[in-house]
Design an enzyme around this catalytic site. Structure first.
Site, PDB file in Angstrom:
ATOM      1  CD  GLU A 131      -5.627 -38.633   5.968  1.00 38.30           C
ATOM      2  OE1 GLU A 131      -5.656 -37.737   5.101  1.00 38.30           O
ATOM      3  OE2 GLU A 131      -5.451 -39.838   5.701  1.00 38.30           O
ATOM      4  CG  HIS A 172      -8.881 -42.207   2.308  1.00 42.02           C
ATOM      5  ND1 HIS A 172      -8.517 -42.357   3.625  1.00 42.02           N
ATOM      6  CD2 HIS A 172      -8.139 -41.173   1.833  1.00 42.02           C
ATOM      7  CE1 HIS A 172      -7.593 -41.450   3.933  1.00 42.02           C
ATOM      8  NE2 HIS A 172      -7.339 -40.716   2.859  1.00 42.02           N
ATOM      9  CD  GLU A 173      -7.955 -40.067  -1.830  1.00 35.51           C
ATOM     10  OE1 GLU A 173      -8.101 -38.836  -1.614  1.00 35.51           O
ATOM     11  OE2 GLU A 173      -6.985 -40.719  -1.391  1.00 35.51           O
ATOM     12  CG  HIS A 193      -9.562 -36.420   1.623  1.00 36.33           C
ATOM     13  ND1 HIS A 193      -9.139 -35.721   2.725  1.00 36.33           N
ATOM     14  CD2 HIS A 193      -8.723 -37.480   1.498  1.00 36.33           C
ATOM     15  CE1 HIS A 193      -8.074 -36.339   3.254  1.00 36.33           C
ATOM     16  NE2 HIS A 193      -7.811 -37.408   2.528  1.00 36.33           N
TER      17      HIS A 193
END
Lengths: 508, 508
Positions: free
Chosen positions: B296, B257-258, B261
């Site tokens: 996101e 997830h990170e 980003h």
């Protein structure tokens, strides 16, 4: 807070942030971040400088001084701010810019020259740097010697004359002692170079640093290419070290050294936080220690006076053995103590032992003083270096990379900073002698592994004052004298008499 | 650089440094550093704000706009700067100060209230925060709904009306799909909670993040209490995660997830470095992504669309098994894929699965919209929360700590930010559908573990533009439409059909 304190606090905040940028760049930053980090640092130091040179800051300092009680801490802060602002105003803007540009180019050239062992590649940059540094010294102002102005950037009040007198006592003593030591049987060294796990090295080094008093609730230890200590107020004082799996003493004494610096910073009075008295305004650096030499006196005191003492290893060697059971199985505490105090002339300053280190420093200081005075030219430098290395340490320099090109300092324009290492050694011995006089039980408490009494005394006498007093004033207040090599010479003589079985006569 | 660009670059430098201060505080700083770090941060953000609101900056932006070609990147930058400066000027200074003070007190009260499960202790602070936030919305300006002004801080162009229309399609679909999934047999979960070594978790997570394209030469991974991504220009983009030794998916998908980003930030065009188009001027935050929702969309796309796909685990499960041979010995790739996609209503948002997560968000958004509109009072909030949790997720809230007090957002005044999580999910599906259309081989290349084509397409369409375009413009340019939930609903229906053996009819 009055206007002066408020402005000083903001400047100190910016200097602390600059320190954080530097710490991060040297310990955490991915390689790719380098160019934009340089821009961020330039922007922030530009802002800090703008705030410092804002005429409103000078007016605020004058107003604060006019209402402060003469000699008070508040008056000291205002005086220091005014001194720094006026000194910085004396340096022409084009000289500051030329120095920054030359430093950047000179450092690149130095890296390249050192890699190739080619002094000629670095020489023109160094010539330019020396020329600009002489202009800087003239701009800052000096009476007897241009080098005095540069010394003042690192060691307020220290003069070339004082340094010359100091060296005239130190150098013959060190050379004679070195000759005596080299004539004696040498200690066992084999076990220092066994395979030492980095994780266990870190555990041992941190335990010992915490035992002496480094507070990890306000600090941390990281790895970096070159060990250093840096603070962002007394509440966050970080240290780094470098680990070599095949050499135990490096990280061990490196951490004790940096923890000594760190305890100084952690011991500054909270009342000085965010003030001029924890700011090196001339150097745009947040620091609580009075000077580079005073700082070094504390790292050396904890590293050498405490950490390399017989009592220290009588106490802590069992723990080292527990962490390295196979590596230290056939070693005694006494052998360990002898090994970590071995004297062994080497080409490289940062690898030098306690005795020969000062000889490396005096070599550099004498050469850079001559460069600044115009008594030595840059092309003559390698030969002068090599001749002195052979005369003092008996070593032939095989190439300039291991000779005149080994240190970063000259490429960075840090003329005047080398003396602080030896001045620190001298001060450490003076402070320790005063502590012994004030604490009759000191030797016994250190033997019991109780470092609190010594640390408390140093905090009371030195640490808590931050930059309130000059190094000279701190010495006067604590020892009743100015810089005096006698305690240092007595300490070294006694130490090597014990270690190498010299007679008292040989070391007198 | 013209004057506007030069000033914008300095402001961006300061925002990057503020990000570094925040990163350090959350990952490296010793506990003792907290109070003085807060002062340093306040000083630096004050300086950044002063530079932003300097009339000379507005004049420079106007001058730059007047000479820029309309619609050009240069014009966009000037327009965004002017928009931010003028919006900030509309907020009275006393309101900014009151918000900061209330936020500080409210966060302390929230920590305490959550620990005690006592909403009453937090309620007066939240009431004050809602009141001030309504004044902020009025100061910023709005047409249809005060919540629109707050949405604009995180998702430029998004309105309460659009959000209502979106939710009216999402909520019934999600509730119906959840009912269907819950009626089917559930996957094996036992092996997720075995003993997973943190060091191996880090190796696996980093390998997978690098495989998808996260560049460690311009990044790094650390541990922190709450995972996040943060950047100091595209050249230094860092991520964090949290490790649980007894639960593998947490850190694994957290890192994916990170890293999603982070790839967005690393993919911003170098030409936008140090410009307004990598600065959130209203939020005083250095960021290259177009909005919170757009950001996101990329973290979710890489975490869920790529990282939770069957193809991903068919490819990478053997490596996971090699790192955890005993823990995963009796597990197949298919079982692993099913387990990490399990649907399981939970009380806590940050532990929610892909399907129920949106239900948590819609609950919060509906409640905070009502608070801002004045249709709901703070004392009524816990009951409204609990009723909705039972209606949507079938769960009774046992105490406020696991209910209305679980998120930090309201205590920090972040009203308007919750919607961006669900908007990100919707956008992710739209972008992925467009990528599939543009790259006919996409499915096959992902199955081969080749993530370059997808990443290159996303970089070209989204990442490189930084904040040049609004989220709506990015969607229009890439998909030909604005925000549209159809691809997202189709994706979820298809996904859970495959996972839970639902018939097409049930999910229509």
């Amino acid at each position: 807070m009055n206007d002066f304190q408020h402005r000083s606090a903001e400047i100190n905040d910016l200097l602390c942030i600059l320190n954080l940028l530097a710490w991060d760049a040297r310990t955490q930053m991915p390689a790719g971040g380098s160019p934009t980090r340089a821009q961020q640092t330039a922007t922030l130091s530009g802002l800090a400088q703008r705030q410092l040179l804002d005429p409103a800051y000078e007016r605020a300092a004058e107003a604060a001084l006019s209402t402060a009680e003469p000699g008070s801490v508040a008056a000291r802060a205002a005086e220091q701010a005014l001194g720094a602002v006026r000194a910085l105003r004396r340096v022409p803007e084009d000289l500051t810019r030329d120095l920054a540009l030359t430093k950047s180019a000179a450092q690149d050239a130095w890296v390249e020259a050192r890699a190739r062992g080619d002094f000629g590649h670095f020489a023109p940059h160094l010539t330019r740097m020396v020329d600009l540094t002489r202009r800087l010294a003239d701009a800052l102002g000096h009476r007897e010697h241009p080098y005095d102005a540069l010394l003042g950037l690192y060691e307020p009040g220290l003069t070339t004359r004082t340094l010359g007198e100091l060296f005239s006592q130190l150098r013959p003593h060190h050379l004679s002692l070195l000759r005596d030591v080299q004539a004696r049987p040498q200690p066992r060294l084999d076990f220092l170079a066994r395979d030492y796990g980095v994780a266990e090295q870190e555990v041992l080094a941190l335990e010992l640093a915490q035992a002496t008093g480094y507070d990890l609730a306000r600090g941390r230890l990281d790895a970096s290419a070159h060990p250093f200590e840096i603070s962002f107020t007394r509440e966050d004082v970080r240290i780094t070290t470098r680990y070599r799996p095949d050499f135990l003493p490096g990280a061990l004494f490196g951490v004790l050294h940096e923890a000594g610096h760190a305890m100084y910073e952690q011991g500054v009075s909270p009342e000085l936080t965010r003030s001029v008295l924890t700011s090196d305004l001339l150097g745009l650096y947040a620091v609580g220690g009075a000077s580079y030499g005073t700082h070094e006196s504390q790292s050396r005191l904890w590293e050498n006076r405490v950490g390399r003492s017989r009592a220290f290893w009588d106490r802590h060697f069992p723990r080292a053995q527990a962490l390295f059971p196979s590596q230290l199985a056939d070693v005694t505490a006494e052998e360990f103590w002898r090994a970590v105090n071995r004297v062994q002339p080497s080409l490289i300053r940062v690898e030098a032992d306690e005795l020969t280190y000062d000889l490396h420093i005096m070599l550099r200081v004498d050469l850079e003083t001559a460069l600044i005075a115009g008594d030595l030219t840059v092309p003559e430098l390698p030969e002068a270096w090599n001749a002195r290395m052979e005369a003092d340490l008996g070593l032939k320099v095989p190439d300039d990379a291991r000779g005149v090109l080994q240190d970063i300092h000259w490429s960075a324009g840090l003329f005047g900073s080398f003396p602080t290492y030896t001045v620190g050694n001298v001060m450490a011995a003076q402070f320790f002698e005063a502590a012994q006089a004030a604490l009759p039980d000191l030797g016994a408490s250190l033997a019991r592994g109780e470092y609190g009494p010594l640390r408390t005394w140093l905090t009371e006498q030195i640490y808590r004052h931050g930059r309130t007093y000059t190094p000279h004033e701190l010495l006067e207040r604590t020892t009743g004298r100015g810089l005096d090599p006698a305690p240092y010479l007595a300490y070294l003589s006694g130490k090597y008499r014990d270690l190498y079985g010299l007679t008292a006569k040989e070391t007198a």
